[in-house]
Design an enzyme around this catalytic site. Structure first.
Site, PDB file in Angstrom:
ATOM      1  N   GLU A   1      -0.027  -9.731  -0.156  1.00  0.00           N
ATOM      2  CA  GLU A   1      -1.416 -10.130   0.110  1.00  0.00           C
ATOM      3  C   GLU A   1      -2.220 -10.324  -1.180  1.00  0.00           C
ATOM      4  O   GLU A   1      -3.085 -11.197  -1.249  1.00  0.00           O
ATOM      5  CB  GLU A   1      -2.066  -9.103   1.039  1.00  0.00           C
ATOM      6  CG  GLU A   1      -1.459  -9.197   2.453  1.00  0.00           C
ATOM      7  CD  GLU A   1      -1.785  -8.020   3.350  1.00  0.00           C
ATOM      8  OE1 GLU A   1      -1.580  -6.872   2.903  1.00  0.00           O
ATOM      9  OE2 GLU A   1      -2.229  -8.231   4.483  1.00  0.00           O
TER      10      GLU A   1
ATOM     11  N   GLU B   1       4.471  -4.890   7.702  1.00  0.00           N
ATOM     12  CA  GLU B   1       3.570  -3.887   8.292  1.00  0.00           C
ATOM     13  C   GLU B   1       3.947  -3.515   9.720  1.00  0.00           C
ATOM     14  O   GLU B   1       3.831  -2.353  10.118  1.00  0.00           O
ATOM     15  CB  GLU B   1       2.115  -4.381   8.253  1.00  0.00           C
ATOM     16  CG  GLU B   1       1.483  -4.361   6.870  1.00  0.00           C
ATOM     17  CD  GLU B   1       1.702  -5.648   6.093  1.00  0.00           C
ATOM     18  OE1 GLU B   1       2.579  -6.450   6.482  1.00  0.00           O
ATOM     19  OE2 GLU B   1       1.001  -5.850   5.102  1.00  0.00           O
TER      20      GLU B   1
ATOM     21  N   ALA C   1       0.855  -1.179   0.000  1.00  0.00           N
ATOM     22  CA  ALA C   1       0.000   0.000   0.000  1.00  0.00           C
ATOM     23  C   ALA C   1       0.895   1.235   0.000  1.00  0.00           C
ATOM     24  O   ALA C   1       2.035   1.187   0.476  1.00  0.00           O
ATOM     25  CB  ALA C   1      -0.879  -0.014   1.245  1.00  0.00           C
TER      26      ALA C   1
ATOM     27  N   GLY D   1       0.786  -5.237   1.136  1.00  0.00           N
ATOM     28  CA  GLY D   1      -0.379  -5.484   0.291  1.00  0.00           C
ATOM     29  C   GLY D   1      -0.025  -6.230  -0.994  1.00  0.00           C
ATOM     30  O   GLY D   1      -0.873  -6.935  -1.556  1.00  0.00           O
TER      31      GLY D   1
HETATM   32  N1  CAA Z   1       4.486   3.393  -0.686  1.00  0.00           N
HETATM   33  C1  CAA Z   1       4.794   4.544  -1.269  1.00  0.00           C
HETATM   34  N2  CAA Z   1       5.908   4.711  -2.018  1.00  0.00           N
HETATM   35  C2  CAA Z   1       6.728   3.647  -2.166  1.00  0.00           C
HETATM   36  C3  CAA Z   1       6.449   2.405  -1.585  1.00  0.00           C
HETATM   37  C4  CAA Z   1       5.255   2.285  -0.821  1.00  0.00           C
HETATM   38  N3  CAA Z   1       4.861   1.125  -0.272  1.00  0.00           N
HETATM   39  N4  CAA Z   1       7.450   1.541  -1.884  1.00  0.00           N
HETATM   40  C5  CAA Z   1       8.299   2.236  -2.661  1.00  0.00           C
HETATM   41  N5  CAA Z   1       7.875   3.508  -2.814  1.00  0.00           N
HETATM   42  C6  CAA Z   1       8.504   4.578  -3.565  1.00  0.00           C
HETATM   43  C7  CAA Z   1       9.624   5.222  -2.773  1.00  0.00           C
HETATM   44  O1  CAA Z   1       9.122   6.166  -1.877  1.00  0.00           O
HETATM   45  C8  CAA Z   1      10.447   5.825  -3.870  1.00  0.00           C
HETATM   46  O2  CAA Z   1       9.811   7.000  -4.319  1.00  0.00           O
HETATM   47  P1  CAA Z   1      10.661   8.400  -4.405  1.00  0.00           P
HETATM   48  O3  CAA Z   1      11.666   8.129  -5.485  1.00  0.00           O
HETATM   49  O4  CAA Z   1       9.631   9.403  -4.769  1.00  0.00           O
HETATM   50  O5  CAA Z   1      11.283   8.592  -3.083  1.00  0.00           O
HETATM   51  C9  CAA Z   1      10.310   4.824  -5.010  1.00  0.00           C
HETATM   52  O6  CAA Z   1       9.142   4.059  -4.720  1.00  0.00           O
HETATM   53  C10 CAA Z   1      11.464   3.865  -5.108  1.00  0.00           C
HETATM   54  O7  CAA Z   1      11.637   3.270  -3.822  1.00  0.00           O
HETATM   55  P2  CAA Z   1      13.057   3.252  -3.046  1.00  0.00           P
HETATM   56  O8  CAA Z   1      13.863   4.454  -3.394  1.00  0.00           O
HETATM   57  O9  CAA Z   1      12.753   3.020  -1.605  1.00  0.00           O
HETATM   58  O10 CAA Z   1      13.710   1.968  -3.744  1.00  0.00           O
HETATM   59  P3  CAA Z   1      14.743   0.954  -3.072  1.00  0.00           P
HETATM   60  O11 CAA Z   1      15.183   0.059  -4.182  1.00  0.00           O
HETATM   61  O12 CAA Z   1      15.766   1.658  -2.283  1.00  0.00           O
HETATM   62  O13 CAA Z   1      13.859   0.090  -2.020  1.00  0.00           O
HETATM   63  C11 CAA Z   1      11.942  -1.160  -1.287  1.00  0.00           C
HETATM   64  C12 CAA Z   1      12.811  -0.714  -2.486  1.00  0.00           C
HETATM   65  C13 CAA Z   1      12.758  -2.087  -0.413  1.00  0.00           C
HETATM   66  C14 CAA Z   1      10.731  -1.903  -1.857  1.00  0.00           C
HETATM   67  C15 CAA Z   1      11.493   0.073  -0.482  1.00  0.00           C
HETATM   68  O14 CAA Z   1      10.932   1.024  -1.380  1.00  0.00           O
HETATM   69  C16 CAA Z   1      10.478  -0.230   0.571  1.00  0.00           C
HETATM   70  O15 CAA Z   1      10.808  -0.754   1.618  1.00  0.00           O
HETATM   71  N6  CAA Z   1       9.203   0.116   0.297  1.00  0.00           N
HETATM   72  C17 CAA Z   1       8.133  -0.073   1.250  1.00  0.00           C
HETATM   73  C18 CAA Z   1       7.699  -1.520   1.301  1.00  0.00           C
HETATM   74  C19 CAA Z   1       6.649  -1.704   2.369  1.00  0.00           C
HETATM   75  O16 CAA Z   1       6.866  -1.489   3.543  1.00  0.00           O
HETATM   76  N7  CAA Z   1       5.446  -2.160   1.932  1.00  0.00           N
HETATM   77  C20 CAA Z   1       4.347  -2.419   2.834  1.00  0.00           C
HETATM   78  C21 CAA Z   1       3.475  -1.232   2.896  1.00  0.00           C
HETATM   79  S1  CAA Z   1       2.254  -1.419   4.179  1.00  0.00           S
HETATM   80  C22 CAA Z   1       0.988  -2.254   3.473  1.00  0.00           C
HETATM   81  O17 CAA Z   1       1.053  -2.721   2.365  1.00  0.00           O
HETATM   82  C23 CAA Z   1      -0.204  -2.340   4.372  1.00  0.00           C
HETATM   83  C24 CAA Z   1      -1.171  -3.388   4.028  1.00  0.00           C
HETATM   84  O18 CAA Z   1      -1.130  -4.529   4.479  1.00  0.00           O
HETATM   85  C25 CAA Z   1      -2.240  -3.074   3.154  1.00  0.00           C
END
Ligand code: CAA
Length: 258
Positions: free
Chosen positions: A112, A132, A64, A109
């Site tokens: 999921e 999460e 998400a 998500g």
């Molecule tokens: N939400 C919003 N933006 C996201 C995102 C997310 N889940 N995952 C990645 N992005 C964005 C980053 O913010 C970044 O954007 P900017 O360039 O504008 O800053 C872009 O995508 C590229 O990401 P990174 O620079 O972080 O890329 P990376 O290669 O260094 O890392 C990653 C990749 C490990 C996937 C890292 O982006 C990350 O940890 N993302 C979050 C993953 C996460 O925690 N997902 C779970 C969300 S909670 C959820 O899903 C709740 C639920 O159950 C419904």
């Protein structure tokens, strides 16, 4: 985000989640688009199998959208959960089987949505996680229920409590995915698998899909009763006549889904 839909002549639909600049993370608006697309595909009799994948070679779905979630209230959080669940449930509710072709990160998500698909195959660079709790929330789109069902409660608890990333080889070993391929082979393999399903009776495949889903309810006796009824109903279908007649006549069956 765009939700790209490719409808192929062979009865396979490919839904591609296309927001590579955010590693295909989902806002509410994106979820609404995916929900509408899944429902629309589900209503198409010409489509027999759906493949769900992410654009690019780095990410399936990075979860998400955390930027959108950051300031949600309790009620907004509930609505976001309801919407995410609607999408996941729609992947289970449509008659066609859904294959998740996981081409990179499947986090939160994203994991999921893969779990709500009936079959998961992955590229060698795929990684799965339910991170999460590191963000201060529990899994929100079905992971707390579907992950234990798939890989067992102990492993699911470890993944969910730690948030650690599970790479493709481990995902294969613990039954989180059915197969792992080099990234270039992932979509051809997904299409080949979908093609094997597409040649079978759509009616019987849809009935089987719903029976398998019922096993999630945990009531085996009721599930077995439902199986008897589905079997009985199949005997009034054209697909059953065609499938068995084709066997007797030593030819390939041609199914219509009727
Ligand atoms: N939400 C919003 N933006 C996201 C995102 C997310 N889940 N995952 C990645 N992005 C964005 C980053 O913010 C970044 O954007 P900017 O360039 O504008 O800053 C872009 O995508 C590229 O990401 P990174 O620079 O972080 O890329 P990376 O290669 O260094 O890392 C990653 C990749 C490990 C996937 C890292 O982006 C990350 O940890 N993302 C979050 C993953 C996460 O925690 N997902 C779970 C969300 S909670 C959820 O899903 C709740 C639920 O159950 C419904």
């Amino acid at each position: 985000m765009a939700i790209d839909l490719e409808r192929r002549d062979d009865g396979i639909a490919i839904i591609t989640i296309n927001r590579p600049e955010a590693l295909n993370a989902f806002t509410s608006a994106d979820l609404e688009s995916l929900l509408a697309t899944v429902k629309a595909v589900g209503a198409l009799r010409s489509i027999r199998v759906v493949i769900l994948t992410g654009a690019g070679e780095r990410s399936f779905v990075a979860g998400a959208d955390i930027k959108e979630m950051a300031n949600k209230s309790t009620e907004e959080g509930r609505q976001f959960g309801v919407l995410g669940h609607s999408v996941a449930n729609s992947l289970e509710a449509i008659p066609q089987p859904v294959i998740a072709a996981v081409n990179g990160f499947a986090f939160g998500g994203g994991c999921e949505l893969a779990l709500a698909s009936q079959i998961r195959i992955a590229s060698e660079n795929a990684q799965f996680a339910q991170p999460e709790v590191s963000l201060g929330i529990p899994p929100g789109w079905g992971g707390s229920q579907r992950l234990p069902h798939l890989i067992g409660p102990g492993l699911a608890a470890e993944m969910i409590f730690t948030g650690r990333r599970v790479k493709a080889d481990e995902a294969l070993r613990i039954g989180l995915v059915n197969a792992v391929y080099p990234i270039a082979d992932l979509m051809p393999q997904a299409i080949a698998l979908a093609g094997q399903i597409a040649k079978n009776s759509p009616r019987a495949v849809a009935a089987s899909k719903q029976l398998i889903r019922r096993s999630l309810d945990g009531n085996v006796a009721r599930g077995l009763e439902a199986e008897i009824e589905a079997l009985a109903q199949a005997f009034s279908s054209e697909d059953q006549r065609e499938g068995m007649t084709a066997f007797v006549e030593k030819r390939q069956a041609v199914f219509t889904g009727k």
